[in-house]
Scaffold this active site. Structure first.
Site, PDB file in Angstrom:
ATOM      1  N   ASP A  67     -10.813   1.955  -3.224  1.00  0.00           N
ATOM      2  CA  ASP A  67     -11.385   1.660  -1.903  1.00  0.00           C
ATOM      3  C   ASP A  67     -12.904   1.661  -1.988  1.00  0.00           C
ATOM      4  O   ASP A  67     -13.578   1.334  -1.018  1.00  0.00           O
ATOM      5  CB  ASP A  67     -10.939   2.714  -0.881  1.00  0.00           C
ATOM      6  CG  ASP A  67      -9.527   2.432  -0.375  1.00  0.00           C
ATOM      7  OD1 ASP A  67      -8.982   1.374  -0.718  1.00  0.00           O
ATOM      8  OD2 ASP A  67      -8.976   3.283   0.359  1.00  0.00           O
TER       9      ASP A  67
ATOM     10  N   ASP B 137       0.820  -1.203   0.000  1.00  0.00           N
ATOM     11  CA  ASP B 137       0.000   0.000   0.000  1.00  0.00           C
ATOM     12  C   ASP B 137       0.864   1.268   0.000  1.00  0.00           C
ATOM     13  O   ASP B 137       2.056   1.228   0.340  1.00  0.00           O
ATOM     14  CB  ASP B 137      -0.907  -0.021   1.238  1.00  0.00           C
ATOM     15  CG  ASP B 137      -2.249   0.651   0.982  1.00  0.00           C
ATOM     16  OD1 ASP B 137      -2.343   1.459   0.047  1.00  0.00           O
ATOM     17  OD2 ASP B 137      -3.199   0.366   1.733  1.00  0.00           O
TER      18      ASP B 137
HETATM   19  C1  GLA Z   1      -5.822   1.890   2.296  1.00  0.00           C
HETATM   20  C2  GLA Z   1      -6.219   0.737   1.379  1.00  0.00           C
HETATM   21  C3  GLA Z   1      -7.285  -0.089   2.051  1.00  0.00           C
HETATM   22  C4  GLA Z   1      -6.749  -0.615   3.363  1.00  0.00           C
HETATM   23  C5  GLA Z   1      -6.282   0.539   4.243  1.00  0.00           C
HETATM   24  C6  GLA Z   1      -5.584   0.047   5.491  1.00  0.00           C
HETATM   25  O1  GLA Z   1      -6.859   2.782   2.451  1.00  0.00           O
HETATM   26  O2  GLA Z   1      -6.628   1.229   0.150  1.00  0.00           O
HETATM   27  O3  GLA Z   1      -7.683  -1.150   1.228  1.00  0.00           O
HETATM   28  O4  GLA Z   1      -5.697  -1.516   3.127  1.00  0.00           O
HETATM   29  O5  GLA Z   1      -5.378   1.383   3.535  1.00  0.00           O
HETATM   30  O6  GLA Z   1      -5.134   1.093   6.269  1.00  0.00           O
END
Ligand code: GLA
Length: 780
Positions: free
Chosen positions: A544, A476
């Site tokens: 997301d 990420d």
């Molecule tokens: C980001 C990612 C999510 C999740 C969060 C965790 O927002 O896009 O899918 O993994 O971080 O903190």
């Protein structure tokens, strides 16, 4: 294939030609990009300059007809009469910005020309050839290589540029594009894919007119604002018809695409590293290589263009060990628990997931350091034993025993000021002395220009991978870059690009050491969805936003540039966390299955009947996985924004998703035209059986059930957990020709009575149809 029949170079793929000419003056003229030609003489394609044009500058004195401003060039510079947007801005040894690169020599080679540091398209295919055209400045001993590769089967050309400084003095590069092309016609629309967090890659179409349009990012990554992929489409082009040109860039940092219409309707397009805050000193003997630009063309509409991009990515961008491999059905802990979990809760979720047929259990954020919320812990990848008293191995082993793979979340490029790492190494974070650093999601970005930081990240990840059996990493990156500064670059103009080179160095080291670990890239969803990341991570978390109605736009936008095998898509709870929209479970699946299917919800809150449905969904997906993930992808020209369709086709199987955002009273009859089915065979076609929750009917339930029920009563609650209403299914036989011409599905529910002969779509309803070729049934 690449041939040189002086003065023409012809680059040839399965269906396309790209023709350029070395002019007597040494420039390279762009003549043609399009369908294969059988000609050997291309004079008819040349720009005819027979009249001197007013204020233009002559390139050669005495020849008042030839001006660089009026030619369709393959690359250009500053100060010799071309006043259009330049692809190259270099401060030369004499302090001027004037460059004059002309043809010196060329080489045609087998395979690709390997990059030193940047990722690129790879191949074993013997049909892939490359052309290096060496250009040299007329005054200085500085060379510019224009490099072309031809990916024959995918109908893709790639381009990049390398500049070599053979002079004693230092050069200063301020702008160096990977590719430039001038087209002689300008009646194009520009299609871009733009957005932001939770609304990535929305398609925008704009007619081009005189002037310049720029599609770029300045956030430090390719960004969710404007994807580096763009399309030029003739004004009449649609999904199945017409001419279009697609361009993308194998790069994850700040990118820049410019389209300019100028003099006499010439259209110039270029792509490369964004010149924003860019300055690269080049000493004697040094070279600078640009990222690789990717180019394709279709005269059969946008679907064909996308299919070429998809083929290219599946065969030349995706890491070799994951090409054509099955992408696993995941269950991710994030939307189930966020930061609040422990060993017992994870075990419970894993148990249920394995019963449903899930293949990969992903432990998302929150497993390390003091990471109990997003204010702390990033940078400290030591296991949180309070949450996981049996350590990571405790849960990883448990998951493996259940027969699933185990995945783990990292955000390797970041640090929270509230962390052990920051306390011991504040200098690892990007910040400027004397300024208060700007945080995003309470975190700072690590300075990947610093080799010690890169070593730290590789060590931390390796330690976990050495001690626990991890099959998958979610990589990420949750903020944009600010306070750009590193003491590890000699000029701050080098910062952004060096950060990305640092990232690629880390990813190279990790993927070389652990080639079998699947990396799913993520950046708050699709904030870094690009070809650079895809060379390391075969799949990317698209957004997301998992609301299927929103995902229709996001995944549709992505589909223009990237194949389904890369698009990670999960089914989550309804009402949706971001839109509060209540969508049927069937639609959530029907959208996610046109990517890499996963689930992201707490199964404790899923009713027994929904669990049964999920189990069936996963079975269906697995049965047709190759079609969903690798099938040819088709979009449909939709008559209104309320309806959308997708089709995937592989060998003898064609799957169509039919989506409706809002239902209309007394809706129009539908006709479903399938695409490119074999006209001379019979198919068996059926719609996938799905159900609708009784609760959706509320007080109207008496229309559907023979008994009177209190909507808010216990009985209704009980029944809705165990019984749902069947949707009309359809199953019939028809020829490919008939299905292409269009079949009429059953009518939709209109309030006049429920029976198993009406389709229950309603708002956010959808259906999947599967057409399978009947063996040995060739029609005459
Ligand atoms: C980001 C990612 C999510 C999740 C969060 C965790 O927002 O896009 O899918 O993994 O971080 O903190």
């Amino acid at each position: 294939m690449i041939t040189f029949n002086s003065p023409y170079f012809k680059l040839e793929t399965k269906d396309l030609n790209y023709v350029i000419e070395v002019l007597a003056t040494g420039q390279i003229e762009h003549l043609y990009l399009g369908k294969k030609l059988n000609d050997t003489n291309y004079d008819a394609l040349k720009t005819k300059l027979n009249a001197s044009a007013g204020s233009t500058i002559d390139y050669v004195s005495g020849d008042d007809k030839t001006s660089l401003d009026l030619l369709t060039l393959e690359y250009s510079g500053i100060g010799k009469g071309d006043y259009r947007l330049t692809p190259l801005e270099v401060k030369m040894p004499d302090g001027s910005y004037v460059t004059d690169f002309v043809y010196e020599s060329h080489e045609i080679k087998d395979g690709i020309i390997e990059n030193k540091e940047l990722p690129q398209a790879k191949t074993n295919d013997k049909k892939v050839k490359s052309l290096v055209i060496k250009m040299k400045d007329r005054k200085f001993n500085i060379e510019l290589d224009l490099i072309y590769s031809v990916f024959f089967d995918s109908n893709v050309f790639t381009r990049k540029v390398i500049i070599h400084n053979n002079e004693k003095q230092e050069l200063n590069i301020r702008k160096i594009m990977s590719m430039m092309i001038d087209l002689s016609e300008s009646d194009y629309n520009l299609i871009t894919f733009d957005g932001g967090w939770i609304k990535e890659t929305h398609k925008h179409i704009r007619p081009l007119t005189y002037g310049t349009y720029i599609n770029d990012s300045t956030t430090g990554n390719s960004s969710n604002r404007h994807n580096p992929g763009i399309i030029l489409a003739k004004k009449t082009t649609h999904e199945d018809y017409g001419v279009c040109i697609g361009i993308n860039l194998v790069y994850s940092g700040n990118h820049y695409e410019a389209v300019q219409i100028s003099n006499h309707g010439l259209l110039r397009v270029m792509t490369g590293i964004n010149p924003h805050c860019f300055e690269w000193p080049l000493k004697k003997g040094e070279s600078f290589e640009t990222p690789e630009a990717v180019l394709t063309y279709s005269d059969q509409g946008l679907n064909k263009l996308s299919q070429s991009f998809h083929d290219f990515i599946n065969h030349h961008i995706t890491p070799r060990q994951f090409q054509e491999t099955k992408r696993l059905v995941a269950l991710n802990s994030w939307e189930a628990f966020f930061f609040k979990y422990n060993h017992k809760k994870l075990k419970g979720l894993a148990n249920q997931a394995s019963h449903l047929g899930v293949e990969l259990f992903v432990l998302d954020d929150g497993w390390f350091g003091t990471r109990n919320d997003d204010t702390q812990g990033l940078g400290d990848y030591d296991v949180n034993y309070k949450k996981l008293p049996k350590g990571l191995n405790g849960i990883a082993d448990y998951v493996h025993k259940l027969g699933m793979k185990f995945g783990l979340w990292f955000e390797p490029e970041m640090v929270n000021p509230e962390s052990k790492l920051f306390r011991s190494h504040p200098e690892y974070a990007i910040q400027i002395e004397g300024r208060i650093p700007s945080v995003g999601r309470n975190q700072l970005v690590l300075d990947l220009c610093n080799h010690k930081v890169r070593d730290y990240i590789v060590e931390q990840i390796s330690l976990i991978l050495e001690t626990t059996e991890i099959d998958y990493i979610k990589w990420d990156m949750n903020r944009h870059i600010a306070d750009m500064y590193s003491s590890y670059v000699e000029d701050q103009g080098m910062f952004f690009h060096s950060y990305i080179l640092g990232l690629y160095d880390i990813l190279n080291r990790i993927t070389t050491k652990y080639p079998q670990v699947i990396i799913e890239s993520c950046s708050s969803g699709g904030n870094r969805y690009d070809l650079g990341m895809l060379t390391y991570s075969p799949q990317i978390w698209a957004s997301d936003n998992t609301d299927p109605i929103e995902r229709l736009k996001i995944q549709q936008g992505l589909s223009y540039l990237y194949p389904q095998s890369t698009i990670s898509a999960h089914v989550s709870m309804a009402p949706h966390t971001q839109t509060l929209r209540k969508t049927p479970l069937s639609t959530r699946f029907n959208v996610a299955s046109f990517g890499i299917l996963g689930y992201e919800l707490d199964l404790k809150f899923v009713t027994p009947i929904e669990k049964k449905e999920i189990k069936k969904q996963i079975e269906l997906y697995k049965a047709y996985r190759h079609v969903f993930q690798y099938g040819k992808f088709y979009r449909f020209n939709s008559a209104d924004s309320n309806h959308q369709k997708w089709q995937v086709s592989h060998d003898d199987i064609h799957i169509l998703g039919n989506y409706q955002s809002l239902s209309h009273s007394s809706p129009d009859f539908e006709v479903i035209h399938m695409k490119e089915l074999d006209e001379n065979t019979n198919y068996q076609i059926h719609s996938v059986q799905q159900t609708m929750s009784i609760k959706r009917f509320g007080h109207l339930i008496s229309y559907a059930l023979p008994i009177k029920l209190n909507v808010d009563g216990m009985l209704m609650k009980y029944i809705s957990r165990h019984k749902q209403l069947d949707n009309a299914t359809e199953s019939f036989e028809a020829s490919g020709r008939l299905l292409n011409a269009g079949f009429k599905p059953k009518q939709q529910f209109m309030g006049t009575g429920y029976s198993d002969q009406v389709r229950l779509l309603g708002d956010y309803g959808s259906q999947i149809y599967i057409a399978e070729k009947k063996k040995n049934e060739v029609l005459s």
